[in-house]
Design an enzyme around this catalytic site. Structure first.
Site, PDB file in Angstrom:
ATOM      1  N   ASP A 173     -18.349  12.582  -4.167  1.00 47.29           N
ATOM      2  CA  ASP A 173     -17.321  13.045  -3.242  1.00 47.29           C
ATOM      3  C   ASP A 173     -17.086  14.527  -3.524  1.00 47.29           C
ATOM      4  O   ASP A 173     -17.644  15.090  -4.468  1.00 47.29           O
ATOM      5  CB  ASP A 173     -16.050  12.203  -3.369  1.00 47.29           C
ATOM      6  CG  ASP A 173     -15.339  12.426  -4.674  1.00 47.29           C
ATOM      7  OD1 ASP A 173     -15.750  13.302  -5.438  1.00 47.29           O
ATOM      8  OD2 ASP A 173     -14.361  11.715  -4.932  1.00 47.29           O
TER       9      ASP A 173
ATOM     10  N   ASP B 119     -17.131   2.115  -0.773  1.00 40.47           N
ATOM     11  CA  ASP B 119     -16.882   2.225  -2.205  1.00 40.47           C
ATOM     12  C   ASP B 119     -15.455   1.766  -2.440  1.00 40.47           C
ATOM     13  O   ASP B 119     -14.607   1.878  -1.552  1.00 40.47           O
ATOM     14  CB  ASP B 119     -17.011   3.676  -2.689  1.00 40.47           C
ATOM     15  CG  ASP B 119     -15.763   4.488  -2.377  1.00 40.47           C
ATOM     16  OD1 ASP B 119     -14.881   4.547  -3.256  1.00 40.47           O
ATOM     17  OD2 ASP B 119     -15.640   5.016  -1.257  1.00 40.47           O
TER      18      ASP B 119
ATOM     19  N   HIS C 233     -18.750  -9.339 -13.209  1.00 40.49           N
ATOM     20  CA  HIS C 233     -18.718 -10.438 -12.240  1.00 40.49           C
ATOM     21  C   HIS C 233     -18.246  -9.943 -10.867  1.00 40.49           C
ATOM     22  O   HIS C 233     -18.855 -10.257  -9.841  1.00 40.49           O
ATOM     23  CB  HIS C 233     -17.799 -11.568 -12.709  1.00 40.49           C
ATOM     24  CG  HIS C 233     -17.470 -12.507 -11.595  1.00 40.49           C
ATOM     25  ND1 HIS C 233     -18.357 -13.460 -11.161  1.00 40.49           N
ATOM     26  CD2 HIS C 233     -16.394 -12.567 -10.758  1.00 40.49           C
ATOM     27  CE1 HIS C 233     -17.841 -14.083 -10.108  1.00 40.49           C
ATOM     28  NE2 HIS C 233     -16.652 -13.565  -9.859  1.00 40.49           N
TER      29      HIS C 233
ATOM     30  N   CYS D 233     -22.448 -17.813  -8.822  1.00 42.08           N
ATOM     31  CA  CYS D 233     -22.744 -16.461  -9.299  1.00 42.08           C
ATOM     32  C   CYS D 233     -23.671 -16.507 -10.503  1.00 42.08           C
ATOM     33  O   CYS D 233     -23.538 -17.370 -11.366  1.00 42.08           O
ATOM     34  CB  CYS D 233     -21.435 -15.753  -9.662  1.00 42.08           C
ATOM     35  SG  CYS D 233     -21.654 -14.076 -10.291  1.00 42.08           S
TER      36      CYS D 233
ATOM     37  N   CYS E  33     -24.042 -13.974 -12.760  1.00 40.27           N
ATOM     38  CA  CYS E  33     -23.719 -12.934 -13.747  1.00 40.27           C
ATOM     39  C   CYS E  33     -23.523 -13.553 -15.128  1.00 40.27           C
ATOM     40  O   CYS E  33     -23.445 -14.768 -15.293  1.00 40.27           O
ATOM     41  CB  CYS E  33     -22.483 -12.151 -13.314  1.00 40.27           C
ATOM     42  SG  CYS E  33     -20.918 -12.926 -13.788  1.00 40.27           S
TER      43      CYS E  33
ATOM     44  N   CYS F  42     -20.447 -15.826 -15.654  1.00 43.74           N
ATOM     45  CA  CYS F  42     -20.525 -17.133 -14.997  1.00 43.74           C
ATOM     46  C   CYS F  42     -21.586 -18.047 -15.601  1.00 43.74           C
ATOM     47  O   CYS F  42     -21.460 -19.266 -15.520  1.00 43.74           O
ATOM     48  CB  CYS F  42     -20.791 -16.938 -13.504  1.00 43.74           C
ATOM     49  SG  CYS F  42     -19.398 -16.161 -12.652  1.00 43.74           S
TER      50      CYS F  42
END
Ligand SMILES: [Zn+2]
Length: 339
Positions: free
Chosen positions: A65, A239, A308, A277, A279, A282
Site C-alpha cells: 500500500d 486483504d 487455521h 480443514c 491445517c 485441525c
C-alpha cells in the site's frame, strides 16, 4: 484472491514455510505496508538487500500500500496539503513527509510487484465537501504517481475515493479509468465505519464502472461474508487483518460457523477444530488443547489459530475461483451468503 497482511514484512505469527504452504493453496501475494516499512527498518535496508522479497525470504508476490491510510489513521501531528502529508511516526519523533513521489520511491525500493498510489483517506462520517476535496486531491496525486513510476516494471494500481457519496464515487471511477497506465483499480475508503449496506452499494456502483480486463481490489475487507458479497459485485482481490487478529483472541472461522475458543465449553472437547480443514491446528490438535493454549495466552495458540484462519480464507477463495470458472458461482453464493 485473498492477500494475507504482512504489515512489517511478516504475516503476524506465521513462518515462511507456513506462508509458502498458503501460497500453494492459493494465496500468491502478500500485502506489506509502506508506512511501517518506511519508519522501520527504513529505505536504506531495502536498498542494501535489494528489496523486501529477499529481506524476508518470500519468493511469492508482494503488493504494497502507499502508506496513505496509515498516515491518516496512525500518525501524530499530521498536516496535509497538495504537496503531501507531514507527520510524526511516533509522538515527539522526527517529522517525516510522505508525498506521492516519496511513496513510489519507497515502494520501488521495497520492490513490490504491485504498488499503490498515495490517496487522501478520510473519515466515513465526512461531509460531501470534504469528500470532494479529498477525492480531487487523490486524482491529482494519482497523476503524479503515474509520472513518478517512470520506467519501473512494477505494476501500479489507482484508488477510487469519494467516501459514501455515489456521485463522487462515479466521478472518481470515471476520472481514474480515463488515465493511461494503471494496471488495476482499488476501491478505497471503505471498511472505515460505514454501514454494510452502504459499502455494498458503493462497491457495486464502482465495480460496474471499472474495466473488465484489470483486477479490482477492495481494500481492507473483510469478513468471509463481506468478501463473498463483494465477489458477487465483481471484486477480485482482498486483504484483511481479521484472520490473524481474531486468532489472537481465540476466535476462528470454521466450515460450520465461527467459534470462540476462550469459552469453557471447549475444555474437554476431544474433536478437531474443523474436520474440513487440513491445517496443523485441525489435523494435530483437539479443540480442548487449542482452548488451553488460548486460555494461557500461549503464543503457539495464536500461531496455530492464525494459520487455521488463513487456511479458511484461502480455501474459501479457492472454492470461489473454482465456482466462477465452472459457471456455478451463483449457486455457491446462494448457499453460503448470510442474509
Ligand atoms: Zn484448520
Amino acid at each position: 484472491m485473498f492477500m494475507p497482511v504482512g504489515t512489517r514484512g511478516t504475516v503476524r505469527t506465521q513462518t515462511l514455510p507456513q506462508l509458502q504452504q498458503l501460497r500453494t493453496l492459493g494465496a500468491p501475494m502478500l500485502l506489506a505496508n509502506t508506512y511501517h516499512l518506511l519508519l522501520r527498518p527504513g529505505i536504506e535496508v531495502f536498498e542494501q538487500f535489494g528489496g523486501l522479497h529477499r529481506f524476508m525470504g518470500w519468493d511469492g508476490a508482494i503488493l504494497t500500500d502507499s502508506g496513505g491510510f496509515q498516515v491518516f489513521s496512525l500518525a501524530h501531528s499530521r498536516t496535509i496539503d497538495d504537496a503531501g502529508a507531514a507527520f510524526q511516526g511516533v509522538q515527539d519523533g522526527p517529522r517525516t513527509v510522505l508525498s506521492p513521489e516519496r511513496s513510489i520511491e519507497m515502494q520501488r525500493a521495497i520492490g513490490s510487484d504491485v504498488m499503490m498510489v498515495m490517496d487522501h483517506c478520510i473519515d466515513a462520517t465526512c461531509s460531501e465537501a470534504e469528500a470532494r476535496d479529498a477525492m480531487e486531491r487523490t486524482h491529482r496525486w494519482a497523476r503524479r504517481s503515474l509520472a513518478a513510476r517512470g520506467a519501473s516494471s512494477q505494476q501500479l494500481f489507482a484508488i477510487i475515493q469519494g467516501a459514501r457519496f455515489p456521485a463522487l464515487r462515479r466521478e472518481s471511477a470515471l476520472d481514474l479509468t480515463s488515465l493511461d497506465g494503471f494496471d488495476g483499480y482499488a476501491i478505497g475508503g471503505l471498511a472505515v465505519g460505514e454501514e454494510r449496506e452502504e459499502r455494498e452499494a458503493i462497491t457495486e456502483l464502482v465495480a460496474a464502472l471499472l474495466p473488465d480486463d484489470r483486477p479490482r481490489y477492495l481494500m481492507g475487507v473483510g469478513t468471509p461474508n463481506d468478501i463473498l458479497e463483494a465477489v458477487h459485485r465483481g471484486v477480485d482481490m482482498f486483504d484483511c487483518i481479521m484472520p490473524t487478529a481474531w486468532a489472537q483472541h481465540g476466535r476462528v472461522f470454521t466450515s460450520t460457523g465461527e467459534l470462540d475458543l476462550r469459552k469453557g465449553s471447549f475444555k474437554l472437547a476431544d474433536e478437531a477444530l474443523d474436520p474440513a480443514c487440513g491445517c496443523e491446528a485441525c489435523t494435530r490438535h483437539s479443540r480442548a488443547y487449542l482452548h488451553h493454549l488460548v486460555k494461557c495466552q500461549e503464543p503457539l495458540g495464536w500461531q496455530l489459530l492464525a494459520n487455521h484462519n488463513l487456511h479458511y480464507y484461502v480455501r474459501m477463495m479457492a472454492d470461489i475461483r473454482v465456482a466462477i470458472a465452472s459457471g456455478s458461482f451463483g449457486e455457491l453464493y446462494a448457499a453460503r451468503r448470510r442474509a
